[in-house]
Design a protein around this motif. Structure first.
Motif, PDB file in Angstrom:
ATOM      1  N   ILE A 137       0.870  -1.182   0.000  1.00  0.00           N
ATOM      2  CA  ILE A 137       0.000   0.000   0.000  1.00  0.00           C
ATOM      3  C   ILE A 137       0.904   1.229   0.000  1.00  0.00           C
ATOM      4  O   ILE A 137       1.730   1.408   0.898  1.00  0.00           O
ATOM      5  CB  ILE A 137      -0.924  -0.003   1.223  1.00  0.00           C
ATOM      6  CG1 ILE A 137      -1.846  -1.214   1.145  1.00  0.00           C
ATOM      7  CG2 ILE A 137      -1.724   1.294   1.288  1.00  0.00           C
ATOM      8  CD1 ILE A 137      -2.673  -1.444   2.385  1.00  0.00           C
ATOM      9  N   ILE A 138       0.729   2.043  -1.013  1.00  0.00           N
ATOM     10  CA  ILE A 138       1.575   3.232  -1.166  1.00  0.00           C
ATOM     11  C   ILE A 138       0.672   4.453  -1.236  1.00  0.00           C
ATOM     12  O   ILE A 138      -0.255   4.506  -2.040  1.00  0.00           O
ATOM     13  CB  ILE A 138       2.439   3.154  -2.442  1.00  0.00           C
ATOM     14  CG1 ILE A 138       3.316   1.901  -2.394  1.00  0.00           C
ATOM     15  CG2 ILE A 138       3.282   4.394  -2.596  1.00  0.00           C
ATOM     16  CD1 ILE A 138       4.062   1.634  -3.672  1.00  0.00           C
ATOM     17  N   ASN A 139       0.986   5.446  -0.401  1.00  0.00           N
ATOM     18  CA  ASN A 139       0.231   6.698  -0.417  1.00  0.00           C
ATOM     19  C   ASN A 139       1.205   7.827  -0.105  1.00  0.00           C
ATOM     20  O   ASN A 139       1.594   8.032   1.040  1.00  0.00           O
ATOM     21  CB  ASN A 139      -0.900   6.664   0.609  1.00  0.00           C
ATOM     22  CG  ASN A 139      -1.759   7.905   0.528  1.00  0.00           C
ATOM     23  OD1 ASN A 139      -1.465   8.836  -0.231  1.00  0.00           O
ATOM     24  ND2 ASN A 139      -2.806   7.938   1.319  1.00  0.00           N
ATOM     25  N   LEU A 140       1.620   8.508  -1.144  1.00  0.00           N
ATOM     26  CA  LEU A 140       2.557   9.622  -0.966  1.00  0.00           C
ATOM     27  C   LEU A 140       1.835  10.908  -0.572  1.00  0.00           C
ATOM     28  O   LEU A 140       2.475  11.943  -0.386  1.00  0.00           O
ATOM     29  CB  LEU A 140       3.368   9.851  -2.252  1.00  0.00           C
ATOM     30  CG  LEU A 140       4.262   8.682  -2.681  1.00  0.00           C
ATOM     31  CD1 LEU A 140       4.959   9.005  -3.989  1.00  0.00           C
ATOM     32  CD2 LEU A 140       5.264   8.346  -1.603  1.00  0.00           C
ATOM     33  N   ILE A 146       5.647  23.384  -2.918  1.00  0.00           N
ATOM     34  CA  ILE A 146       6.555  23.917  -1.902  1.00  0.00           C
ATOM     35  C   ILE A 146       7.222  25.163  -2.469  1.00  0.00           C
ATOM     36  O   ILE A 146       7.269  25.360  -3.690  1.00  0.00           O
ATOM     37  CB  ILE A 146       7.610  22.877  -1.462  1.00  0.00           C
ATOM     38  CG1 ILE A 146       8.456  22.399  -2.656  1.00  0.00           C
ATOM     39  CG2 ILE A 146       6.944  21.681  -0.785  1.00  0.00           C
ATOM     40  CD1 ILE A 146       9.620  21.509  -2.271  1.00  0.00           C
ATOM     41  N   CYS A 147       7.712  25.962  -1.578  1.00  0.00           N
ATOM     42  CA  CYS A 147       8.414  27.165  -2.000  1.00  0.00           C
ATOM     43  C   CYS A 147       9.825  26.815  -2.424  1.00  0.00           C
ATOM     44  O   CYS A 147      10.410  25.841  -1.947  1.00  0.00           O
ATOM     45  CB  CYS A 147       8.460  28.180  -0.848  1.00  0.00           C
ATOM     46  SG  CYS A 147       6.821  28.786  -0.415  1.00  0.00           S
ATOM     47  N   VAL A 153       9.851  15.733   2.321  1.00  0.00           N
ATOM     48  CA  VAL A 153      10.244  14.334   2.477  1.00  0.00           C
ATOM     49  C   VAL A 153       9.056  13.458   2.073  1.00  0.00           C
ATOM     50  O   VAL A 153       7.960  13.607   2.609  1.00  0.00           O
ATOM     51  CB  VAL A 153      10.658  14.030   3.938  1.00  0.00           C
ATOM     52  CG1 VAL A 153      10.958  12.553   4.107  1.00  0.00           C
ATOM     53  CG2 VAL A 153      11.842  14.890   4.331  1.00  0.00           C
ATOM     54  N   LEU A 154       9.308  12.594   1.116  1.00  0.00           N
ATOM     55  CA  LEU A 154       8.299  11.629   0.681  1.00  0.00           C
ATOM     56  C   LEU A 154       8.644  10.280   1.288  1.00  0.00           C
ATOM     57  O   LEU A 154       9.795   9.858   1.278  1.00  0.00           O
ATOM     58  CB  LEU A 154       8.262  11.524  -0.842  1.00  0.00           C
ATOM     59  CG  LEU A 154       7.924  12.816  -1.594  1.00  0.00           C
ATOM     60  CD1 LEU A 154       8.028  12.598  -3.102  1.00  0.00           C
ATOM     61  CD2 LEU A 154       6.520  13.287  -1.218  1.00  0.00           C
ATOM     62  N   ALA A 169      16.381   6.984  -7.233  1.00  0.00           N
ATOM     63  CA  ALA A 169      16.671   6.669  -5.822  1.00  0.00           C
ATOM     64  C   ALA A 169      16.054   5.326  -5.472  1.00  0.00           C
ATOM     65  O   ALA A 169      15.007   4.935  -5.999  1.00  0.00           O
ATOM     66  CB  ALA A 169      16.105   7.763  -4.914  1.00  0.00           C
ATOM     67  N   THR A 170      16.708   4.617  -4.537  1.00  0.00           N
ATOM     68  CA  THR A 170      16.223   3.298  -4.112  1.00  0.00           C
ATOM     69  C   THR A 170      15.991   3.221  -2.603  1.00  0.00           C
ATOM     70  O   THR A 170      15.911   2.151  -2.026  1.00  0.00           O
ATOM     71  CB  THR A 170      17.221   2.194  -4.529  1.00  0.00           C
ATOM     72  OG1 THR A 170      18.494   2.485  -3.953  1.00  0.00           O
ATOM     73  CG2 THR A 170      17.330   2.103  -6.036  1.00  0.00           C
ATOM     74  N   SER A 171      15.894   4.395  -1.957  1.00  0.00           N
ATOM     75  CA  SER A 171      15.700   4.411  -0.502  1.00  0.00           C
ATOM     76  C   SER A 171      14.233   4.553  -0.158  1.00  0.00           C
ATOM     77  O   SER A 171      13.393   4.875  -0.984  1.00  0.00           O
ATOM     78  CB  SER A 171      16.484   5.571   0.125  1.00  0.00           C
ATOM     79  OG  SER A 171      16.055   6.808  -0.431  1.00  0.00           O
TER      80      SER A 171
END
Length: 171
Positions: A137-140, A146-147, A153-154, A169-171
């Protein structure tokens, strides 16, 4: 008796008839009937109370079984499907789903089995258990702005899973 064939793993009871007479089979048996499960020639001599003898021979052939292997039990992801193949092209098939084709496509968890019958009438079967793994389950969050100079941070959550962002990126 006519020569005959049986499927591998089956047996044939051969009966010399003539109840009460004396029997001698080429296997060494002295009974009226013998049960055989190996290919070969079987011969019996029957002698009655008057000392008169008669004999008969039967050739027994073994037909092979189809080899059926659906593979090891497995799991697929919720939105995937799996094609199960019974092999043995040109034989007849009966799946526990009612399908009669060589292959079936499964999309749900369960036990699937197939019986394959070859042209000699010999059959064998196999079974596979298929599980369904849930999707992460993914919910960003909502789309946001943003300014300039700020950062956001996602977090994809799902600790222990692997990640690949569109940035590389893989983190």
């Amino acid at each position: 008796v006519n020569d005959t064939s049986i499927c591998f793993g089956e047996n044939l009871v051969s009966n010399a008839g003539n109840i009460g007479d004396i029997y001698l089979w080429n296997t060494g048996a002295i009974s009226q009937t013998i049960t055989v499960d190996s290919a070969g020639t079987y011969f019996v001599r029957v002698t009655n109370a008057n000392g008169c003898s008669a004999s008969d021979t039967i050739n027994l052939y073994l037909n092979p079984l189809p080899v059926v292997n659906l593979g090891n039990d497995t799991s697929i992801c919720f939105d995937e499907n799996l094609v199960l193949n019974a092999g043995n092209i040109g034989n007849t098939y009966l799946w526990n789903t009612g399908a009669t084709t060589q292959t079936i496509t499964v999309e749900s968890a369960g036990t699937y089995s197939v019986r394959v019958t070859n042209a000699n009438g010999c059959s064998s079967s196999d079974t596979i258990n298929v599980g369904i793994n849930p999707l992460p389950i993914i919910n960003l969050g909502n789309d946001t702005s943003i300014c300039f100079g700020e950062s956001l941070v996602l977090n994809a959550d799902n600790i222990g899973d692997t990640y690949l962002w569109n940035t590389g990126a893989t983190s």
